[in-house]
Write a protein that holds these residues in place. Structure first.
Motif, PDB file in Angstrom:
ATOM      1  N   UNK A 280      29.284 -36.359 -11.650  1.00 39.21           N
ATOM      2  CA  UNK A 280      28.796 -37.953 -11.225  1.00 39.21           C
ATOM      3  C   UNK A 280      28.247 -37.251 -10.054  1.00 39.21           C
ATOM      4  N   UNK A 281      26.713 -38.400  -9.665  1.00 42.34           N
ATOM      5  CA  UNK A 281      26.260 -38.456  -8.731  1.00 42.34           C
ATOM      6  C   UNK A 281      26.176 -40.040  -8.224  1.00 42.34           C
ATOM      7  N   UNK A 282      25.877 -39.689  -6.685  1.00 38.78           N
ATOM      8  CA  UNK A 282      25.617 -40.532  -5.612  1.00 38.78           C
ATOM      9  C   UNK A 282      24.873 -41.121  -5.057  1.00 38.78           C
ATOM     10  N   UNK A 283      24.019 -41.417  -4.188  1.00 42.25           N
ATOM     11  CA  UNK A 283      22.901 -41.425  -3.609  1.00 42.25           C
ATOM     12  C   UNK A 283      22.022 -40.020  -2.466  1.00 42.25           C
ATOM     13  N   UNK A 284      22.958 -39.287  -3.039  1.00 42.69           N
ATOM     14  CA  UNK A 284      22.523 -37.543  -2.107  1.00 42.69           C
ATOM     15  C   UNK A 284      22.545 -37.191  -3.169  1.00 42.69           C
ATOM     16  N   UNK A 285      23.093 -37.095  -4.779  1.00 41.80           N
ATOM     17  CA  UNK A 285      22.995 -36.224  -5.865  1.00 41.80           C
ATOM     18  C   UNK A 285      21.792 -37.034  -7.242  1.00 41.80           C
ATOM     19  N   UNK A 286      22.009 -37.853  -6.695  1.00 44.26           N
ATOM     20  CA  UNK A 286      20.707 -38.757  -7.984  1.00 44.26           C
ATOM     21  C   UNK A 286      19.229 -38.052  -7.912  1.00 44.26           C
ATOM     22  N   UNK A 287      18.912 -37.616  -8.871  1.00 40.44           N
ATOM     23  CA  UNK A 287      17.348 -37.187  -8.695  1.00 40.44           C
ATOM     24  C   UNK A 287      16.563 -36.063  -8.145  1.00 40.44           C
ATOM     25  N   UNK A 288      18.411 -35.488  -8.420  1.00 40.84           N
ATOM     26  CA  UNK A 288      17.730 -33.786  -7.520  1.00 40.84           C
ATOM     27  C   UNK A 288      18.609 -32.961  -9.236  1.00 40.84           C
ATOM     28  N   UNK A 289      19.173 -32.545 -10.203  1.00 43.94           N
ATOM     29  CA  UNK A 289      19.803 -32.096 -10.500  1.00 43.94           C
ATOM     30  C   UNK A 289      18.778 -32.219 -12.081  1.00 43.94           C
ATOM     31  N   UNK A 290      18.866 -31.333 -13.283  1.00 43.67           N
ATOM     32  CA  UNK A 290      18.615 -31.396 -14.397  1.00 43.67           C
ATOM     33  C   UNK A 290      20.199 -31.782 -15.313  1.00 43.67           C
ATOM     34  N   UNK A 291      20.164 -32.058 -16.600  1.00 42.77           N
ATOM     35  CA  UNK A 291      21.073 -32.191 -16.841  1.00 42.77           C
ATOM     36  C   UNK A 291      21.856 -30.704 -17.400  1.00 42.77           C
ATOM     37  N   UNK A 292      21.140 -30.027 -18.121  1.00 39.32           N
ATOM     38  CA  UNK A 292      22.241 -28.341 -18.152  1.00 39.32           C
ATOM     39  C   UNK A 292      22.623 -28.214 -16.850  1.00 39.32           C
ATOM     40  N   UNK A 293      21.801 -28.697 -15.755  1.00 37.81           N
ATOM     41  CA  UNK A 293      22.234 -28.208 -14.202  1.00 37.81           C
ATOM     42  C   UNK A 293      23.910 -29.067 -13.278  1.00 37.81           C
ATOM     43  N   UNK A 294      23.675 -29.976 -14.787  1.00 39.36           N
ATOM     44  CA  UNK A 294      25.251 -30.655 -14.762  1.00 39.36           C
ATOM     45  C   UNK A 294      26.534 -30.237 -15.835  1.00 39.36           C
ATOM     46  N   UNK A 295      25.302 -29.596 -16.843  1.00 41.08           N
ATOM     47  CA  UNK A 295      26.415 -28.693 -17.693  1.00 41.08           C
ATOM     48  C   UNK A 295      26.639 -30.114 -19.497  1.00 41.08           C
ATOM     49  N   UNK A 296      25.335 -31.040 -19.204  1.00 44.21           N
ATOM     50  CA  UNK A 296      25.046 -32.155 -19.635  1.00 44.21           C
ATOM     51  C   UNK A 296      25.186 -31.442 -21.296  1.00 44.21           C
ATOM     52  N   UNK A 297      24.785 -30.741 -21.682  1.00 47.04           N
ATOM     53  CA  UNK A 297      24.421 -30.184 -22.577  1.00 47.04           C
ATOM     54  C   UNK A 297      25.831 -29.907 -23.067  1.00 47.04           C
ATOM     55  N   UNK A 298      26.346 -28.981 -22.245  1.00 50.49           N
ATOM     56  CA  UNK A 298      28.321 -28.792 -22.819  1.00 50.49           C
ATOM     57  C   UNK A 298      28.761 -29.993 -23.457  1.00 50.49           C
ATOM     58  N   UNK A 299      28.564 -31.111 -21.899  1.00 51.03           N
ATOM     59  CA  UNK A 299      29.413 -32.175 -22.831  1.00 51.03           C
ATOM     60  C   UNK A 299      29.398 -33.050 -23.851  1.00 51.03           C
ATOM     61  N   UNK A 300      27.877 -32.847 -24.823  1.00 49.12           N
ATOM     62  CA  UNK A 300      27.226 -33.460 -25.487  1.00 49.12           C
ATOM     63  C   UNK A 300      26.662 -34.927 -25.016  1.00 49.12           C
ATOM     64  N   UNK A 301      26.604 -34.669 -24.113  1.00 48.20           N
ATOM     65  CA  UNK A 301      25.638 -35.727 -23.748  1.00 48.20           C
ATOM     66  C   UNK A 301      23.601 -35.518 -23.525  1.00 48.20           C
ATOM     67  N   UNK A 302      23.735 -35.104 -24.989  1.00 49.29           N
ATOM     68  CA  UNK A 302      22.287 -34.266 -24.581  1.00 49.29           C
ATOM     69  C   UNK A 302      21.935 -34.212 -25.757  1.00 49.29           C
ATOM     70  N   UNK A 303      20.921 -35.117 -26.499  1.00 49.35           N
ATOM     71  CA  UNK A 303      20.070 -34.531 -27.948  1.00 49.35           C
ATOM     72  C   UNK A 303      18.965 -34.090 -27.414  1.00 49.35           C
ATOM     73  N   UNK A 304      18.959 -32.661 -28.478  1.00 50.98           N
ATOM     74  CA  UNK A 304      16.844 -31.728 -28.587  1.00 50.98           C
ATOM     75  C   UNK A 304      16.885 -32.562 -29.917  1.00 50.98           C
ATOM     76  N   UNK A 305      17.293 -33.090 -30.471  1.00 56.20           N
ATOM     77  CA  UNK A 305      16.637 -33.218 -32.673  1.00 56.20           C
ATOM     78  C   UNK A 305      16.248 -35.288 -32.346  1.00 56.20           C
ATOM     79  N   UNK A 306      16.784 -35.951 -31.045  1.00 52.99           N
ATOM     80  CA  UNK A 306      15.702 -36.870 -31.737  1.00 52.99           C
ATOM     81  C   UNK A 306      14.322 -37.167 -30.493  1.00 52.99           C
TER      82      UNK A 306
END
Length: 336
Positions: free
Chosen positions: A213-239
């Motif tokens: 989860x992000x707040x004002x201190x962490x929004x815009x700081x990390x890439x999706x994979x760094x937040x494990x969004x790929x492992x959580x099925x929150x990232x598509x590489x085919x669209x």
């Protein structure tokens, strides 16, 4: 004031902090209850944004990290919106009800979320609406409630009586979000004859579930994979394209993810704030930062942090290399 909030303030032992129910009298016991048993939680910190218009789905698909064509009545999505550099700005749950699409995200982020999105609508037939006063989100943990029948996989979704949707959340302790009209929220709450917990307990469940989860201190700081969004099925590489896609795809196909989210506990009398540095014992080198944290008891907190992959097996400490040590916990999902 909503009818449901008025009910909670008038007829329950809810203790409010910043317009959310922090707890119902004993936060430490509520954490234990939520982790071990079924429980319910009024998620007043969450709001709902609607997307309407003939171009709504295609617009969302061109902005968010998931393939929004896959949002169905029985399947919702965990998703994100990134800036052009691929850094994650917002994280949310997407679902559909009738001909409307919805995003569930923290109320504190909704104004900026809608303002930024409106800049990209241009001539598209899309209209955004803030329905946070009309729709109430209730959290449900555990699987013994009849409401959870048939919701076996993450993001399984079902219609329930009273114009409500119930959405199973991602990995970790079983969690569900029930979304429905404010006017019938009290009835839905009363029908759940299980212990009530506050958002302190719910946040703990999310941390142990490896949910970023992000707040004002962490929004815009990390890439999706760094937040494990790929492992959580929150990232598509085919669209098709979306903001930051080239950078995000390059990280997958040409490089390596050098930072990942981990979860841990730390013995500390105070709860670490987001952005707190993490260092290797004795080195003085910062290798990561706290993302989310929640105090468990008088001397211990749970936390998630984004840390350099090469340092995840090291002796890690918060704030400084001789600060409180992290005790790592296995994630409830696999990470490449």
């Amino acid at each position: 004031m909503s009818e449901f909030v008025d009910f909670l303030k008038r007829d329950t032992s809810a203790s409010f902090t910043d317009d959310r129910v922090a707890h119902f009298g004993n936060p430490e016991r509520e954490i234990e209850t939520a982790l071990a048993n079924v429980s319910k939680c009024p998620l007043l910190s969450l709001g709902v944004v609607s997307f309407t218009g003939t171009d709504a789905r295609s617009f969302m698909n061109g902005q968010f990290t998931t393939d929004c064509t896959g949002i169905m009545p029985r399947h919702s999505q965990f998703s994100a919106w990134c800036d052009p550099k691929g850094r994650v700005l917002y994280i949310f749950t997407l679902y559909i009800d009738g001909d409307r699409l919805y995003a569930i995200l923290p109320k504190a982020q909704i104004d900026s979320f809608m303002r930024r999105l409106n800049l990209y609508i241009l001539r598209a037939d899309v209209e955004l609406g803030n329905l946070s006063d009309a729709l109430i989100v209730i959290g449900l943990s555990g699987t013994s409630s009849p409401d959870t029948t048939g919701l076996d996989e993450p993001w399984d979704t079902a219609q329930r009586p009273g114009a409500t949707r119930i959405i199973r959340q991602g990995a970790g302790p079983p969690r569900f979000m029930i979304v429905g009209p404010d006017g019938s929220a009290r009835e839905r709450w009363a029908a759940l004859e299980i212990p009530a917990v506050g958002e302190i307990a719910w946040k703990t469940l999310e941390i142990f579930g490896g949910v970023p989860r992000l707040d004002e201190r962490t929004s815009g700081r990390f890439l999706p994979q760094q937040l494990n969004l790929d492992a959580l099925n929150a990232l598509s590489f085919s669209k098709g394209c979306y903001p930051g896609q080239e950078i995000i795809a390059r990280l997958k196909y040409r490089g390596a993810v050098k930072k990942r989210l981990l979860i841990a506990t730390v013995a500390s009398p105070t709860e670490p704030v987001s952005g707190t540095p993490i260092q290797i014992n004795g080195s003085g080198r910062t290798v990561g930062h706290v993302l989310n944290a929640q105090r468990l008891d008088a001397g211990r907190s749970a936390l998630s942090a984004v840390v350099e992959v090469d340092a995840t097996v090291a002796d890690l400490h918060i704030e400084k290399s001789k600060g409180p040590a992290l005790r790592r916990i296995d994630l409830p999902y696999a990470v490449d």
